[in-house]
Design an enzyme around this catalytic site. Structure first.
Site, PDB file in Angstrom:
ATOM      1  N   SER A   1       0.849  -1.153   0.041  1.00 21.82           N
ATOM      2  CA  SER A   1       0.045   0.024  -0.010  1.00 21.82           C
ATOM      3  C   SER A   1       0.920   1.145   0.072  1.00 21.82           C
ATOM      4  O   SER A   1       1.779   1.441   0.938  1.00 21.82           O
ATOM      5  CB  SER A   1      -0.862  -0.048   1.200  1.00 21.82           C
ATOM      6  OG  SER A   1      -1.545   1.221   1.505  1.00 21.82           O
TER       7      SER A   1
ATOM      8  N   LYS B   1      -1.348  -0.795  -4.407  1.00 18.92           N
ATOM      9  CA  LYS B   1      -2.457   0.073  -4.103  1.00 18.92           C
ATOM     10  C   LYS B   1      -1.894   1.284  -3.915  1.00 18.92           C
ATOM     11  O   LYS B   1      -1.018   1.740  -3.108  1.00 18.92           O
ATOM     12  CB  LYS B   1      -3.082  -0.614  -2.590  1.00 18.92           C
ATOM     13  CG  LYS B   1      -3.967   0.290  -1.869  1.00 18.92           C
ATOM     14  CD  LYS B   1      -4.845  -0.657  -0.879  1.00 18.92           C
ATOM     15  CE  LYS B   1      -4.846  -0.033   0.245  1.00 18.92           C
ATOM     16  NZ  LYS B   1      -5.741  -0.814   1.297  1.00 18.92           N
TER      17      LYS B   1
ATOM     18  N   LYS C   1      -3.064   5.170  -2.334  1.00 20.88           N
ATOM     19  CA  LYS C   1      -4.317   5.888  -1.685  1.00 20.88           C
ATOM     20  C   LYS C   1      -4.345   7.374  -2.459  1.00 20.88           C
ATOM     21  O   LYS C   1      -3.801   7.691  -3.003  1.00 20.88           O
ATOM     22  CB  LYS C   1      -3.668   6.588  -0.281  1.00 20.88           C
ATOM     23  CG  LYS C   1      -3.351   5.187   0.511  1.00 20.88           C
ATOM     24  CD  LYS C   1      -4.306   4.643   1.300  1.00 20.88           C
ATOM     25  CE  LYS C   1      -4.172   3.383   2.201  1.00 20.88           C
ATOM     26  NZ  LYS C   1      -5.498   2.909   2.748  1.00 20.88           N
TER      27      LYS C   1
ATOM     28  N   ASP D   1      -7.347   3.070  -3.182  1.00 20.77           N
ATOM     29  CA  ASP D   1      -8.078   3.112  -1.796  1.00 20.77           C
ATOM     30  C   ASP D   1      -8.369   4.589  -1.442  1.00 20.77           C
ATOM     31  O   ASP D   1      -7.529   5.245  -1.294  1.00 20.77           O
ATOM     32  CB  ASP D   1      -7.197   2.457  -0.870  1.00 20.77           C
ATOM     33  CG  ASP D   1      -7.992   2.308   0.333  1.00 20.77           C
ATOM     34  OD1 ASP D   1      -9.156   2.610   0.450  1.00 20.77           O
ATOM     35  OD2 ASP D   1      -7.618   1.670   1.530  1.00 20.77           O
TER      36      ASP D   1
ATOM     37  N   GLU E   1     -11.303   0.938  -3.487  1.00 14.88           N
ATOM     38  CA  GLU E   1     -11.493   0.401  -2.426  1.00 14.88           C
ATOM     39  C   GLU E   1     -12.163   1.533  -1.597  1.00 14.88           C
ATOM     40  O   GLU E   1     -11.788   2.615  -1.604  1.00 14.88           O
ATOM     41  CB  GLU E   1     -10.304  -0.089  -1.431  1.00 14.88           C
ATOM     42  CG  GLU E   1     -10.530  -0.615  -0.245  1.00 14.88           C
ATOM     43  CD  GLU E   1      -9.050  -0.840   0.304  1.00 14.88           C
ATOM     44  OE1 GLU E   1      -8.000  -1.148  -0.175  1.00 14.88           O
ATOM     45  OE2 GLU E   1      -9.031  -1.282   1.702  1.00 14.88           O
TER      46      GLU E   1
ATOM     47  N   ASP F   1     -14.307  -1.992   2.563  1.00 17.55           N
ATOM     48  CA  ASP F   1     -13.173  -1.894   3.623  1.00 17.55           C
ATOM     49  C   ASP F   1     -14.084  -1.623   5.109  1.00 17.55           C
ATOM     50  O   ASP F   1     -14.774  -2.145   5.440  1.00 17.55           O
ATOM     51  CB  ASP F   1     -12.105  -1.074   3.372  1.00 17.55           C
ATOM     52  CG  ASP F   1     -11.286  -1.117   4.588  1.00 17.55           C
ATOM     53  OD1 ASP F   1     -11.455  -1.744   5.827  1.00 17.55           O
ATOM     54  OD2 ASP F   1      -9.992  -0.626   4.510  1.00 17.55           O
TER      55      ASP F   1
ATOM     56  N   LYS G   1     -10.467  -6.926   7.495  1.00 20.60           N
ATOM     57  CA  LYS G   1      -9.576  -7.104   8.519  1.00 20.60           C
ATOM     58  C   LYS G   1      -9.984  -7.344   9.628  1.00 20.60           C
ATOM     59  O   LYS G   1     -11.263  -7.144  10.241  1.00 20.60           O
ATOM     60  CB  LYS G   1      -9.384  -5.336   8.700  1.00 20.60           C
ATOM     61  CG  LYS G   1      -8.708  -4.550   7.242  1.00 20.60           C
ATOM     62  CD  LYS G   1      -8.665  -3.080   7.811  1.00 20.60           C
ATOM     63  CE  LYS G   1      -8.050  -2.553   6.420  1.00 20.60           C
ATOM     64  NZ  LYS G   1      -7.950  -0.853   6.474  1.00 20.60           N
TER      65      LYS G   1
ATOM     66  N   GLY H   1      -4.655  -4.805   5.922  1.00 20.92           N
ATOM     67  CA  GLY H   1      -3.795  -4.337   6.885  1.00 20.92           C
ATOM     68  C   GLY H   1      -4.064  -3.093   7.715  1.00 20.92           C
ATOM     69  O   GLY H   1      -4.555  -2.006   7.257  1.00 20.92           O
TER      70      GLY H   1
HETATM   71  O1  OSB Z   1      -7.513   1.569   4.369  1.00 15.45           O
HETATM   72  O2  OSB Z   1      -6.506  -0.182   4.138  1.00 15.45           O
HETATM   73  C1  OSB Z   1      -6.609   1.010   4.713  1.00 15.45           C
HETATM   74  C2  OSB Z   1      -3.727   1.656   7.033  1.00 15.45           C
HETATM   75  C3  OSB Z   1      -4.412   2.290   8.193  1.00 15.45           C
HETATM   76  C4  OSB Z   1      -5.534   2.663   7.925  1.00 15.45           C
HETATM   77  C5  OSB Z   1      -6.541   1.987   6.692  1.00 15.45           C
HETATM   78  C6  OSB Z   1      -5.535   1.593   5.832  1.00 15.45           C
HETATM   79  C7  OSB Z   1      -4.339   1.014   5.878  1.00 15.45           C
HETATM   80  C8  OSB Z   1      -3.495   0.306   5.059  1.00 15.45           C
HETATM   81  C9  OSB Z   1      -2.394  -0.288   5.339  1.00 15.45           C
HETATM   82  O3  OSB Z   1      -3.966   0.495   3.709  1.00 15.45           O
HETATM   83  C10 OSB Z   1      -1.878  -1.419   4.650  1.00 15.45           C
HETATM   84  C11 OSB Z   1      -0.876  -2.182   5.268  1.00 15.45           C
HETATM   85  O4  OSB Z   1      -0.997  -2.714   6.423  1.00 15.45           O
HETATM   86  O5  OSB Z   1       0.130  -2.556   4.717  1.00 15.45           O
HETATM   87 MG    MG Z   2      -8.755   0.353   3.075  1.00 19.47          MG
END
Ligand code: OSB
Ligand code: MG
Length: 399
Positions: free
Chosen positions: A155, A181, A183, A208, A233, A258, A282, A310
């Protein structure tokens, strides 16, 4: 009981009674991230957490055993309403007193909500039971056809510029990650995604949004439809499923939910009303491994693509994620990256490395959680937490 796909989900994943829960210790921690992960709601360089250390007494033919779990709540109610302060309160004032001396976690059912706090103690219990029985956590799930290697991706947070993004993408691809991925947020989306797609026409990439958009942004999502994204996402509200069902039919790109999915029933509803086509699981968001197994069973049986999300876990939470990612219904790359992407050093002696040839991480094979706590690092991380607690109001965090 013989478990088949016809057995109701509620009856399938309960552990038999264990030896009594003798002691539970909370370790609030703060861990410096190798790199902060900036999302549409922010990102901290110092990640908080709570490690839960749960002791089972010895019993006939069984040695006493310890299991560890991790709470992934943040400093602030950003991704979720829970914070480190609310989790400390709920764990120490309600969850721990409810389970001390008991041989199962049934009394946690009297309490609502607080999934991240719940997962922390519940996964510590699963890990302790696995430890006591001399099996891996994954084995304890009792699911056939588990994988030895979990397919993973990485990510990438919001960067200061498109050039900086391209540089991080290049670095991650070189490291061997087979799924990227990115953001996105308001003002940081289509232009950046197009630049990455143009530079890498064939990579597996996804976006995401962490709930940063609304149905008014439909034109933007239609533009993303041309970029061959694996999925988008959580584009809309964190607590919405209905509006996603209005968006999905207008897009070719699958929507993955998510934040909106709090339990197996949410997942079923979302899929049935067409709010999305993919689920991010998660364990902290759904309140534990038991609910995770139910959600997995639903997706596996209904043929819904699933992956493990994650929350920048330490080696403790990551081991539980990997056990889940070994389940046969986890069909897409999970957000579980190598240890060096998050912490250096981590809290566990063991480190997870990426198998470059197939973008996987090998699922732990050691008894219990399969990792050992580095006591020195834990002490430092606890001291670091206390430093933050001195200068910032975090709620009731004393242990
Ligand atoms: O939306 O997936 C998410 C981390 C903190 C809060 C939300 C998210 C995330 C990540 C982390 O995308 C991904 C990882 O742990 O490698
Ligand atoms: Mg997410």
């Amino acid at each position: 009981m013989t478990i088949t796909s016809k057995t109701p989900l509620s009856k399938r994943f309960t552990l038999p009674d264990s030896a009594p829960i003798e002691r539970v210790v909370l370790h609030p921690i703060a861990m410096p991230l190798v790199e902060a992960l900036v999302t549409s709601f922010g990102g901290d360089a110092l990640r908080p957490g709570i490690l839960v250390e749960l002791h089972l007494a010895g019993a006939e033919g069984l040695e006493p055993a310890v299991g560890w779990g991790e709470c992934v709540a943040g400093w602030t109610p950003g991704y979720s309403y829970e914070t480190i302060g609310t989790a400390m309160h709920v764990l120490s004032d309600f969850f721990i007193p409810a389970v001390l001396g008991k041989t199962n976690l049934n009394d946690l059912h009297h309490f609502r909500g607080h999934p991240m706090a719940r997962m922390a103690i519940e996964s510590a219990y699963w890990a302790a039971v696995a430890q006591q029985q001399g099996v891996t956590l994954g084995d304890l799930f009792g699911q056939a056809n588990r994988k030895q290697r979990a397919l993973v991706g990485v990510s990438i947070g919001i960067q200061p510029s498109i050039d900086a993004t391209l540089a991080v993408v290049e670095k991650r691809l070189r490291e061997g990650y087979g799924r990227i991925k990115l953001k996105i947020k308001q003002g940081w989306n289509i232009e950046m995604l197009r630049a990455v797609r143009q530079a890498y026409p064939r990579i597996s990439m996804m976006a995401d949004a962490n709930s940063a958009f609304s149905l008014d942004d439909i034109a933007l999502f239609k533009q993303m439809d041309d970029l061959n994204l694996l999925m988008i996402e959580q584009p809309l509200d964190h607590d919405d499923i209905y509006q996603h069902s209005k968006l999905q039919p207008q897009l070719h790109t699958p929507i993955c939910l998510d934040e909106s999915i709090r339990n197996v029933d949410d997942a079923r509803m979302a899929i049935e009303i067409g709010a999305g086509k993919i689920i991010n699981l998660k364990p902290g968001r759904v309140g534990g491994l038991t609910e995770s197994l139910k959600l997995h069973a639903y997706c596996y049986e209904a043929g819904v693509p699933l992956w493990i999300g994650g929350m920048l876990e330490t080696g403790v939470g990551r081991s539980a994620q990997l056990a889940l990612a070994s389940l046969p219904g986890v069909t897409l790359p999970s957000d579980i990256s190598a240890t060096d992407r998050y912490y250096n050093p981590d809290l566990t002696h063991e480190v997870y490395v990426l198998n470059r040839e197939d973008s996987t991480i090998t699922v732990p094979t050691g008894v219990g959680l399969g990792v050992n706590i580095n006591a020195q690092r834990l002490k430092e991380a606890e001291a670091s937490f206390q430093e933050v607690a001195k200068s910032q109001f975090l709620g009731p965090v004393e242990v």
